[in-house]
Design an enzyme around this catalytic site. Structure first.
Site, PDB file in Angstrom:
ATOM      1  CG  HIS A  55       9.183  39.974  27.335  1.00 62.47           C
ATOM      2  ND1 HIS A  55      10.265  40.664  26.886  1.00 62.47           N
ATOM      3  CD2 HIS A  55       8.402  41.208  27.130  1.00 62.47           C
ATOM      4  CE1 HIS A  55      10.197  41.450  27.022  1.00 62.47           C
ATOM      5  NE2 HIS A  55       9.114  42.328  26.655  1.00 62.47           N
ATOM      6  CD  GLU A  57      11.477  35.664  25.117  1.00 54.86           C
ATOM      7  OE1 GLU A  57      10.605  35.601  25.164  1.00 54.86           O
ATOM      8  OE2 GLU A  57      12.186  36.185  24.827  1.00 54.86           O
ATOM      9  CB  CYS A  84      14.529  42.209  24.905  1.00 56.51           C
ATOM     10  SG  CYS A  84      13.913  41.600  26.503  1.00 56.51           S
ATOM     11  CB  CYS A  87      14.102  37.438  27.271  1.00 63.46           C
ATOM     12  SG  CYS A  87      12.235  38.348  28.040  1.00 63.46           S
TER      13      CYS A  87
END
Length: 157
Positions: A55, A57, A84, A87
Protein backbone atom coordinates in the site's frame (compact mmCIF):
# COMPACT_ATOMS: atom_id res chain seq x y z
CA UNK A 1 -1.78 23.84 9.45
CA UNK A 2 -4.51 25.61 7.52
CA UNK A 3 -6.89 23.90 5.13
CA UNK A 4 -5.21 25.36 2.02
CA UNK A 5 -1.99 23.52 2.93
CA UNK A 6 -3.89 20.30 3.57
CA UNK A 7 -5.53 20.62 0.14
CA UNK A 8 -2.16 21.36 -1.49
CA UNK A 9 -0.59 18.17 -0.11
CA UNK A 10 -3.71 16.11 -0.80
CA UNK A 11 -3.48 17.17 -4.45
CA UNK A 12 0.05 15.73 -4.44
CA UNK A 13 -1.31 12.47 -3.01
CA UNK A 14 -3.99 12.46 -5.73
CA UNK A 15 -1.27 12.88 -8.38
CA UNK A 16 0.34 9.73 -6.98
CA UNK A 17 -3.05 7.98 -7.09
CA UNK A 18 -3.35 8.90 -10.77
CA UNK A 19 0.07 7.33 -11.38
CA UNK A 20 -1.23 4.15 -9.77
CA UNK A 21 -4.31 4.10 -12.01
CA UNK A 22 -2.11 4.61 -15.08
CA UNK A 23 -0.31 1.32 -14.33
CA UNK A 24 -3.52 -0.56 -13.41
CA UNK A 25 -3.04 -0.31 -9.65
CA UNK A 26 -5.88 0.67 -7.34
CA UNK A 27 -5.55 4.46 -7.37
CA UNK A 28 -4.28 5.29 -3.90
CA UNK A 29 -1.47 7.76 -3.42
CA UNK A 30 0.35 9.13 -0.40
CA UNK A 31 2.87 11.81 0.46
CA UNK A 32 4.92 12.28 3.61
CA UNK A 33 5.62 15.87 4.65
CA UNK A 34 7.73 17.43 7.38
CA UNK A 35 7.04 21.12 7.86
CA UNK A 36 6.62 22.42 4.32
CA UNK A 37 8.97 19.86 2.77
CA UNK A 38 7.95 16.82 0.75
CA UNK A 39 9.89 13.87 2.14
CA UNK A 40 8.49 10.99 0.10
CA UNK A 41 5.66 10.08 -2.25
CA UNK A 42 4.28 6.72 -3.31
CA UNK A 43 1.29 4.99 -4.80
CA UNK A 44 -0.12 1.51 -4.45
CA UNK A 45 2.12 -1.15 -5.99
CA UNK A 46 0.38 -4.38 -5.03
CA UNK A 47 0.33 -5.68 -8.60
CA UNK A 48 3.72 -4.33 -9.62
CA UNK A 49 5.42 -5.94 -6.63
CA UNK A 50 3.09 -8.99 -6.40
CA UNK A 51 2.64 -7.99 -2.77
CA UNK A 52 -0.83 -7.44 -1.28
CA UNK A 53 0.82 -5.36 1.46
CA UNK A 54 2.39 -2.80 -0.93
CA UNK A 55 0.00 0.00 0.00
CA UNK A 56 1.17 3.56 -0.70
CA UNK A 57 1.40 4.61 2.94
CA UNK A 58 3.15 1.38 3.99
CA UNK A 59 5.77 1.84 1.26
CA UNK A 60 6.46 5.37 2.50
CA UNK A 61 6.74 4.36 6.15
CA UNK A 62 8.97 1.40 5.27
CA UNK A 63 11.24 3.67 3.25
CA UNK A 64 11.66 6.31 5.95
CA UNK A 65 12.22 3.69 8.66
CA UNK A 66 15.04 2.22 6.54
CA UNK A 67 16.65 5.66 6.50
CA UNK A 68 17.21 5.36 10.24
CA UNK A 69 14.42 7.64 11.45
CA UNK A 70 12.62 5.79 14.23
CA UNK A 71 9.65 7.99 15.12
CA UNK A 72 7.67 10.39 12.93
CA UNK A 73 6.17 12.78 15.49
CA UNK A 74 6.92 15.83 13.31
CA UNK A 75 5.63 14.32 10.07
CA UNK A 76 2.28 14.46 8.29
CA UNK A 77 1.06 11.70 6.02
CA UNK A 78 -1.48 12.53 3.32
CA UNK A 79 -3.33 9.59 1.77
CA UNK A 80 -5.98 9.76 -0.94
CA UNK A 81 -8.01 6.94 0.68
CA UNK A 82 -8.74 6.30 4.35
CA UNK A 83 -6.05 3.93 5.62
CA UNK A 84 -6.78 0.27 6.30
CA UNK A 85 -6.09 -1.42 9.63
CA UNK A 86 -2.59 -2.54 8.60
CA UNK A 87 -1.51 0.94 7.53
CA UNK A 88 -3.19 2.64 10.48
CA UNK A 89 -1.34 0.27 12.81
CA UNK A 90 1.95 1.25 11.18
CA UNK A 91 1.06 4.89 11.74
CA UNK A 92 0.58 4.24 15.45
CA UNK A 93 3.82 2.28 15.86
CA UNK A 94 5.86 4.81 13.87
CA UNK A 95 4.35 7.63 15.96
CA UNK A 96 3.28 9.64 12.94
CA UNK A 97 2.19 13.12 14.00
CA UNK A 98 -0.70 13.77 11.63
CA UNK A 99 -2.74 11.68 9.19
CA UNK A 100 -4.88 13.39 6.56
CA UNK A 101 -6.97 11.40 4.09
CA UNK A 102 -9.30 12.12 1.20
CA UNK A 103 -12.00 9.53 0.50
CA UNK A 104 -13.62 7.50 3.24
CA UNK A 105 -13.51 3.71 2.83
CA UNK A 106 -16.77 2.23 4.16
CA UNK A 107 -15.54 -1.34 3.57
CA UNK A 108 -12.04 -1.28 5.07
CA UNK A 109 -11.34 2.16 6.53
CA UNK A 110 -9.72 2.02 9.96
CA UNK A 111 -9.66 5.77 10.62
CA UNK A 112 -13.36 6.32 11.17
CA UNK A 113 -15.43 4.27 8.72
CA UNK A 114 -15.29 0.70 10.01
CA UNK A 115 -13.22 1.46 13.09
CA UNK A 116 -11.03 4.32 14.26
CA UNK A 117 -7.85 2.66 15.48
CA UNK A 118 -5.98 5.98 15.45
CA UNK A 119 -8.24 7.32 18.22
CA UNK A 120 -8.28 4.12 20.29
CA UNK A 121 -7.03 5.09 23.78
CA UNK A 122 -5.76 1.52 24.28
CA UNK A 123 -2.72 2.49 22.22
CA UNK A 124 0.02 4.77 23.48
CA UNK A 125 -0.08 7.12 20.48
CA UNK A 126 -3.00 8.83 18.76
CA UNK A 127 -2.01 10.92 15.75
CA UNK A 128 -3.88 14.04 14.75
CA UNK A 129 -6.49 12.94 12.21
CA UNK A 130 -8.36 14.78 9.49
CA UNK A 131 -10.56 12.99 6.97
CA UNK A 132 -12.47 14.09 3.91
CA UNK A 133 -9.91 16.54 2.45
CA UNK A 134 -10.70 16.79 -1.28
CA UNK A 135 -13.07 13.88 -0.69
CA UNK A 136 -15.05 14.38 -3.91
CA UNK A 137 -11.94 14.26 -6.11
CA UNK A 138 -10.47 11.28 -4.27
CA UNK A 139 -13.75 9.36 -4.41
CA UNK A 140 -14.28 10.13 -8.09
CA UNK A 141 -10.84 8.80 -8.99
CA UNK A 142 -11.66 5.48 -7.33
CA UNK A 143 -15.17 5.31 -8.83
CA UNK A 144 -13.82 5.96 -12.34
CA UNK A 145 -11.13 3.32 -11.93
CA UNK A 146 -13.55 0.61 -10.80
CA UNK A 147 -16.17 1.61 -13.37
CA UNK A 148 -13.55 1.12 -16.10
CA UNK A 149 -12.54 -2.23 -14.55
CA UNK A 150 -16.14 -3.45 -14.51
CA UNK A 151 -16.65 -2.33 -18.10
CA UNK A 152 -13.48 -4.14 -19.21
CA UNK A 153 -14.63 -7.32 -17.42
CA UNK A 154 -18.07 -7.15 -19.03
CA UNK A 155 -16.60 -6.48 -22.48
CA UNK A 156 -14.29 -9.49 -22.13
CA UNK A 157 -17.24 -11.84 -21.62
Amino acid sequence: MDMSKHKYWMRKALEEAEKAAAVDEIPVGAVLVCGDQLISSEHNRTRQLSDPLAHAEKLIIDKIMLSGIKYLYDYSLYVSLEPCLMCAGMMIWSRIGTVVFGAYDPKAGACGSVYNVLKDKSFNHQPELLGGVLQAEASQLLKDFFKTKRRMTTDAM
